[in-house]
Structure formats: structure tokens, C-alpha cells
Design a protein around this motif. Structure first.
Motif, PDB file in Angstrom:
ATOM      1  N   PRO A 172       0.720  -1.083   0.045  1.00  0.00           N
ATOM      2  CA  PRO A 172       0.034   0.055  -0.301  1.00  0.00           C
ATOM      3  C   PRO A 172       0.834   1.302  -0.009  1.00  0.00           C
ATOM      4  N   THR A 173       0.585   2.232  -0.795  1.00  0.00           N
ATOM      5  CA  THR A 173       1.177   3.440  -1.008  1.00  0.00           C
ATOM      6  C   THR A 173       0.007   4.410  -0.935  1.00  0.00           C
ATOM      7  N   PRO A 174      -0.845   4.810   0.044  1.00  0.00           N
ATOM      8  CA  PRO A 174      -2.096   5.319  -0.003  1.00  0.00           C
ATOM      9  C   PRO A 174      -1.902   6.737  -0.707  1.00  0.00           C
ATOM     10  N   PRO A 175      -2.817   7.178  -1.520  1.00  0.00           N
ATOM     11  CA  PRO A 175      -4.064   6.643  -1.686  1.00  0.00           C
ATOM     12  C   PRO A 175      -4.155   5.487  -2.527  1.00  0.00           C
ATOM     13  N   PHE A 176      -2.822   4.902  -3.011  1.00  0.00           N
ATOM     14  CA  PHE A 176      -2.836   3.730  -3.722  1.00  0.00           C
ATOM     15  C   PHE A 176      -2.353   2.560  -3.260  1.00  0.00           C
ATOM     16  N   MET A 177      -2.679   1.354  -4.122  1.00  0.00           N
ATOM     17  CA  MET A 177      -2.280   0.001  -3.858  1.00  0.00           C
ATOM     18  C   MET A 177      -1.587  -0.603  -4.936  1.00  0.00           C
ATOM     19  N   THR A 178      -0.323  -1.008  -4.597  1.00  0.00           N
ATOM     20  CA  THR A 178       0.493  -1.681  -5.896  1.00  0.00           C
ATOM     21  C   THR A 178       0.587  -2.959  -5.546  1.00  0.00           C
ATOM     22  N   TYR A 179       0.959  -3.792  -6.481  1.00  0.00           N
ATOM     23  CA  TYR A 179       1.129  -5.367  -6.276  1.00  0.00           C
ATOM     24  C   TYR A 179       2.584  -5.737  -6.633  1.00  0.00           C
ATOM     25  N   GLY A 180       3.424  -6.214  -5.994  1.00  0.00           N
ATOM     26  CA  GLY A 180       4.686  -6.385  -6.158  1.00  0.00           C
ATOM     27  C   GLY A 180       5.357  -7.414  -5.344  1.00  0.00           C
ATOM     28  N   HIS A 181       6.817  -7.299  -5.261  1.00  0.00           N
ATOM     29  CA  HIS A 181       7.764  -7.982  -4.452  1.00  0.00           C
ATOM     30  C   HIS A 181       8.901  -7.244  -3.781  1.00  0.00           C
ATOM     31  N   TYR A 184     -10.154  13.985  -9.797  1.00  0.00           N
ATOM     32  CA  TYR A 184     -10.108  13.243 -11.187  1.00  0.00           C
ATOM     33  C   TYR A 184      -9.703  11.695 -11.142  1.00  0.00           C
ATOM     34  N   GLY A 185      -9.242  11.319  -9.858  1.00  0.00           N
ATOM     35  CA  GLY A 185      -8.692   9.834  -9.650  1.00  0.00           C
ATOM     36  C   GLY A 185      -7.481   9.900 -10.639  1.00  0.00           C
ATOM     37  N   ALA A 186      -6.464  10.960 -10.711  1.00  0.00           N
ATOM     38  CA  ALA A 186      -5.404  10.619 -11.347  1.00  0.00           C
ATOM     39  C   ALA A 186      -4.353   9.740 -10.651  1.00  0.00           C
ATOM     40  N   LYS A 187      -3.752   8.768 -11.318  1.00  0.00           N
ATOM     41  CA  LYS A 187      -3.114   7.603 -10.498  1.00  0.00           C
ATOM     42  C   LYS A 187      -1.779   7.763 -11.050  1.00  0.00           C
ATOM     43  N   THR A 188      -1.331   8.337 -12.241  1.00  0.00           N
ATOM     44  CA  THR A 188      -0.111   7.702 -12.515  1.00  0.00           C
ATOM     45  C   THR A 188       0.419   9.217 -13.387  1.00  0.00           C
ATOM     46  N   THR A 189       1.702   9.315 -13.613  1.00  0.00           N
ATOM     47  CA  THR A 189       2.228  10.292 -14.419  1.00  0.00           C
ATOM     48  C   THR A 189       3.165   9.350 -15.591  1.00  0.00           C
ATOM     49  N   PRO A 190       2.540   9.551 -16.699  1.00  0.00           N
ATOM     50  CA  PRO A 190       1.419  10.397 -17.190  1.00  0.00           C
ATOM     51  C   PRO A 190       0.082   9.618 -17.017  1.00  0.00           C
ATOM     52  N   HIS A 191      -0.898  10.288 -16.824  1.00  0.00           N
ATOM     53  CA  HIS A 191      -2.150   9.934 -16.907  1.00  0.00           C
ATOM     54  C   HIS A 191      -3.090  11.106 -17.618  1.00  0.00           C
ATOM     55  N   LEU A 192      -3.925  10.665 -18.632  1.00  0.00           N
ATOM     56  CA  LEU A 192      -4.540  11.724 -19.658  1.00  0.00           C
ATOM     57  C   LEU A 192      -5.876  11.611 -19.453  1.00  0.00           C
ATOM     58  N   THR A 241      -8.835   3.346 -20.606  1.00  0.00           N
ATOM     59  CA  THR A 241      -7.469   2.538 -20.668  1.00  0.00           C
ATOM     60  C   THR A 241      -6.922   2.476 -19.018  1.00  0.00           C
ATOM     61  N   THR A 242      -6.228   1.637 -18.975  1.00  0.00           N
ATOM     62  CA  THR A 242      -5.676   1.730 -17.603  1.00  0.00           C
ATOM     63  C   THR A 242      -4.191   2.453 -17.673  1.00  0.00           C
ATOM     64  N   PRO A 243      -3.974   3.669 -17.189  1.00  0.00           N
ATOM     65  CA  PRO A 243      -2.797   4.623 -17.229  1.00  0.00           C
ATOM     66  C   PRO A 243      -1.536   3.623 -16.734  1.00  0.00           C
ATOM     67  N   TYR A 244      -0.635   4.090 -17.364  1.00  0.00           N
ATOM     68  CA  TYR A 244       0.656   3.531 -16.795  1.00  0.00           C
ATOM     69  C   TYR A 244       1.670   4.356 -16.646  1.00  0.00           C
ATOM     70  N   GLY A 245       2.429   4.183 -15.476  1.00  0.00           N
ATOM     71  CA  GLY A 245       3.708   5.141 -15.102  1.00  0.00           C
ATOM     72  C   GLY A 245       4.009   5.115 -13.751  1.00  0.00           C
ATOM     73  N   CYS A 246       4.608   6.133 -13.238  1.00  0.00           N
ATOM     74  CA  CYS A 246       4.695   6.330 -11.714  1.00  0.00           C
ATOM     75  C   CYS A 246       3.541   6.602 -10.754  1.00  0.00           C
ATOM     76  N   SER A 247       3.333   6.311  -9.478  1.00  0.00           N
ATOM     77  CA  SER A 247       2.336   6.801  -8.963  1.00  0.00           C
ATOM     78  C   SER A 247       2.510   8.374  -8.900  1.00  0.00           C
ATOM     79  N   VAL A 248       1.297   9.209  -8.848  1.00  0.00           N
ATOM     80  CA  VAL A 248       1.113  10.473  -8.489  1.00  0.00           C
ATOM     81  C   VAL A 248       1.604  10.528  -7.052  1.00  0.00           C
ATOM     82  N   LYS A 249       2.599  11.622  -6.906  1.00  0.00           N
ATOM     83  CA  LYS A 249       3.255  11.724  -5.662  1.00  0.00           C
ATOM     84  C   LYS A 249       2.369  12.720  -4.750  1.00  0.00           C
ATOM     85  N   TYR A 250       1.386  12.090  -4.302  1.00  0.00           N
ATOM     86  CA  TYR A 250       0.499  13.227  -3.359  1.00  0.00           C
ATOM     87  C   TYR A 250       1.000  13.337  -2.181  1.00  0.00           C
TER      88      TYR A 250
END
Lengths: 285, 202
Positions: A90-99, B134-142, B193-202
Motif C-alpha cells: 500500500p502507498t496511500p491513496p494507492f495500492m500496488t502489487y509486487g515483490h 479526477y482520480g489521477a493515478k499515474t504520471t502520465p495520466h491523461l 484505458t489503464t494509465p501506466y507510469g509512476c504513481s502521482v506523488k500526493y
């Protein structure tokens, strides 16, 4: 036995670990020699520095699973990378799956039925992404040289046990359990697991990791309930949950008295039974 | 009350009704309105672009996935191509103070110049309010917002999740496809689609 003596026992099997940032990467072999025509297992071993994590095939809300690009001697083929069961990171507000820590990704290699050379060198280009509070891509050019010998190939004295253990930990189809998937009230996704036949060891917790990233809300808690002799697990749908997935496919990681185990699950999703409609009417054409 | 404001109000009601940790701007739903300062200190509101097609691009210049699309020139090319056709392109940075990708406005302006960004503006969202709305999850997320203020696209820039710029030419350009469809008044072929990238650093 001292490491050096073990290494000498391994004959002229050679591989050098490569470090890139917080990751040490290496190819290791289950066998100490390659026998012509006999498939064998190698592992891509990633050792991550503390606080770093790599990703599963469905990385959750962000991230990317590692990949290997093989260059093999003539006649060799490589199977798919087999990913160990993930853990929830968990990395709030997100959840990732990994190792985290030391991770072994297994690959089956099949040599040709005839090998002229005394030794073979397997080459793979590994690419990965690792993150903690920020992310670093990494890569390594990995080589593994193994002598060629007659079947049966001897186990590798340093690495066979670790690879065997990693294989035992891979998700497997649950024997003697029936897994049922449905969409419940408020379109929540539910997995129901009931034992067939004999009374199983009780399962004390379970977590579901879907193969696809658009099935459940990764960051929402999953609700585990004992149900009959088995259990149920409820999850929040991804998005607004309007579209029902055809199946719930993924890995179910369980905790029971026998420790942690992982099941490979793919169950068709049945729609919730509308209340008050008699069975006969519901089944009418 | 103008249609954009009505939609924003509806969006606020919709957002407060969800149990999710953060919101989810679904295609077809009204885009949540917002006001954020750009890197020149000027406040920019979504409702100020009523009747225009708007792109929101979540950005963190230190994320390897963002670097992939800027070092290759892919992002700048898309920005140039679509702003030339009247699209408003807003890059949004939701990195919190002390987290990766958080820069003061002046440093942002240097960065934008160095990278040759063609975005209309870069908006600063250090408390993450707009990202979460918006539920922005990643960078980039469009996100693509069509002229009537509804979400037309939510997801990845393309279908090749990697940090390798060599993957760009062979990738299906989901964002560009969505923008072409919206500009032509046609349905977006793949709206989510499912965005891909780094997580947004909230």
C-alpha cells in the motif's frame, strides 16, 4: 560447506550478478549442467535493497513488471517468465502489487536434442522498474554459462534448493476446492471458496490479486468472511462497477495453519440472484 | 447557471457519493470544475475554457515514464499538433511539497522551456485536490474533456506500458485517437484505458 567448495562442485557454471542502482540481478540455474533435449529451469533473481519493490504482472495502480529478452544458442527455446505470487504494497491513496527483498522469476529453457559444444552461454537482457517513494528503471545484460553433460543433469549445488522452493510457492490450481465468483449487492465482486470432500485446514485470511488492472478497486479493503467450511472474499469493483467482468481471474493468496499458499483462480462470474423471483420462472426460456 | 457550472455541480454530487479513496472521472461523466494557479501565478479554471476541448496531462518531470515521452519529443509533438487545432492542453502537477516532481513556479518555467513543452499552461496542484477529484493515478495520466464539459477519455497515452522510447512508434496512440474522434464529433473508440507510469506523488 564453504561457498568456494560449493562453487567448485558446480563445475564451470558461471554467472556474474549485475548491480544497477538498488537492484542486484542474476541468472541462476537449477541444474549444474545442460543435458541435450532435457528442459531445465533457470531463475532471474532480483535482490532489492531495503524499502524498494518490483512489480507483479498486474502492478496495481502504477508500476511495471520486469521482462527478460533472451538471446540463446541455436535450437534453444525459452518459456514465459513465471512470476511469484505478489504481496500487496500500500502507498496511500494507492495500492500496488509486487515483490520485495529477494525475488525469483522462473523460466523453463529447452535445449535442442543434440549439443556439440562443451558448454552453452545463455544471454538475457533484463529490464525492470523499482520504486520506493520514487521510481527507477533498471536493466542488466546477464549471462549464464553451463557445461553440457549427459542426462540426468545434476542439481546445481548452490541454487537448486532455492529454485525448487520458488517453484513450490508458485500459484497452483486449488485441489479439492470449488471456487465460485459472483457480483453481489452494490456490484461488489465476490469469490466463494468451498472445500470438496474432506475437511480442509481452516483458512484465516485471503487476498485476491486480479490478473487485469480494471476489475477491482485495488486500494479498497477486501472483506474476508468464513462461510460454511470455506470462506468468501468481497471486493469493491473498479470504476463505477457497471460492466461485469466475464470471469474473476487472478491469484488468491491464503494464510492458514500450513502457512502462506497461492491459488490460481479463474471463475466465471454469475449475476446476483434477483430477490423474489422463483427459480422456475428465472429458468424459463 | 451555465451548462458547465451545472455539470460541475453534478460532478461534485457524484464525487461525494463515491466510497472510493479517490474519485474516478468516468467517460461520459461531467468533468469536475477546478481553479488552479499556473506557473505565472494566473488562476486557470476549467469553466473558463467552456466550449473548448481540454486535455489534462498529469506530470512529474522526474518520473521515468514522463521522461520517455518528453525526451523522445512525443508529448511535445502531441501538444503542438492538437493545440494548433484549438485544443487547450493543461499539464497538472500534483506532487506534494517535499515529494518527487514538486517544483516552485519559477523552476517549472525553466523546466518547461528546457523540455520544449507546448502545453497551454502548467497548473500547480500541490495539495492534490484536483488530482484526487479526477482520480489521477499515474504520471502520465491523461484526460480528454469534450466541448460540452464531459469526460471523453480517461487513461494512458498509448498501449505500450514501458519506459523505452523505442516502443512509441509501434504503440497504439490512445490519446491521439481520442482527440481525433472528439474533434471529428465521433465516438471515442477506446474511452477508458489503464494509465501506466509512476504513481502521482500526493
Amino acid at each position: 560447506m564453504p561457498i568456494l567448495a560449493l562453487a567448485m562442485l558446480a563445475g564451470n557454471a558461471r554467472a556474474a550478478p549485475v548491480r544497477d542502482g538498488p537492484v542486484q540481478a542474476e541468472l541462476i540455474s537449477e541444474v549444474a549442467a545442460v543435458a541435450p533435449g532435457k528442459p531445465f529451469t533457470v531463475a532471474f533473481r532480483m535482490t532489492l535493497d531495503e524499502s524498494w519493490h518490483a512489480y507483479w504482472t498486474n502492478p496495481g495502480d502504477s508500476g511495471l513488471a520486469p521482462s527478460l529478452d533472451w538471446t540463446l544458442p541455436d535450437g534453444f527455446t525459452a518459456g514465459d517468465l513465471q512470476h511469484p505470487p505478489p504481496t500487496a504494497i500500500p502507498t496511500p491513496p494507492f495500492m500496488t502489487y509486487g515483490h520485495e527483498g529477494e525475488v525469483l522469476f522462473l523460466v523453463t529453457l529447452t535445449p535442442p536434442s543434440a549439443l556439440e559444444a562443451d558448454s552453452v552461454t545463455l544471454h538475457a537482457e533484463a529490464d525492470w522498474l523499482v520504486c520506493r517513494d520514487f521510481c527507477l528503471p533498471g536493466s542488466a545484460r546477464l549471462d549464464l554459462t553451463l557445461p553440457v553433460g549427459p542426462a540426468p543433469a545434476p542439481p546445481h549445488p548452490l541454487h537448486a534448493a532455492a529454485i525448487r522452493q520458488a517453484r513450490e510457492n508458485l500459484p497452483r490450481a486449488p485441489a479439492d476446492w470449488r471456487i465460485h465468483a459472483e457480483a453481489s449487492a452494490r456490484r461488489r465482486r465476490r469469490l466463494l471458496a468451498q472445500p470438496l470432500g474432506h475437511s480442509p485446514e481452516p483458512v484465516s485470511s485471503a487476498a485476491f490479486f486480479p490478473d487485469s488492472p480494471d476489475v477491482i478497486l485495488h486500494a479498497a479493503p477486501q472483506s474476508f468472511q468464513p462461510a460454511g467450511r470455506g470462506f468468501s472474499l468481497e471486493m469493491e469493483p473498479a470504476g463505477r462497477g457497471d460492466a461485469l467482468p466475464e470471469r474473476l481471474s487472478g491469484v488468491l493468496v491464503l494464510q492458514g495453519p500450513a502457512g502462506r499458499q497461492a491459488w490460481r483462480v479463474s471463475a466465471p462470474v454469475s449475476k446476483p440472484t434477483p430477490p423474489g423471483i422463483p427459480r422456475t420462472e428465472r429458468n424459463a426460456p | 447557471m451555465n451548462p458547465r457550472r451545472l455539470l460541475a455541480l453534478a460532478a461534485a454530487v457524484f464525487l461525494s457519493g463515491t466510497a472510493a479513496a479517490f474519485a474516478d472521472a468516468s467517460p461520459g461523466a461531467p468533468a469536475p470544475d477546478f481553479t488552479l494557479p499556473d506557473t505565472h501565478g494566473q488562476p486557470r479554471s476549467l469553466s473558463g475554457f467552456e466550449g473548448r476541448v481540454v486535455v489534462l496531462e498529469w506530470i512529474n518531470p522526474d518520473c521515468p515514464f514522463v521522461k520517455k515521452h518528453y525526451r523522445s519529443g512525443n508529448m511535445q509533438k502531441l501538444q503542438e499538433q492538437f493545440t494548433a487545432r484549438g485544443v487547450v492542453w493543461l499539464a497538472v502537477c500534483s506532487s506534494a511539497p517535499g515529494k518527487q516532481g514538486h517544483y516552485p513556479a519559477a523552476e517549472w518555467n525553466t523546466l518547461l522551456e528546457e523540455t520544449g513543452s507546448r502545453a497551454t499552461a502548467l497548473l500547480l496542484d500541490p495539495d492534490g485536490t484536483v488530482g484526487l477529484a479526477y482520480g489521477a493515478k499515474t504520471t502520465p495520466h491523461l484526460f480528454v474533456i469534450q466541448a460540452d464539459g464531459r469526460i471523453a477519455y480517461n487513461g494512458a497515452i498509448d498501449d505500450k506500458p514501458s519506459v523505452n522510447p523505442d516502443d512509441i512508434p509501434g504503440a497504439r496512440p490512445h490519446l491521439a485517437e481520442a482527440l481525433e474522434a472528439v474533434l471529428a464529433g465521433e465516438p471515442v473508440p477506446v474511452a477508458r484505458t489503464t494509465p501506466y507510469g509512476c504513481s502521482v506523488k500526493y
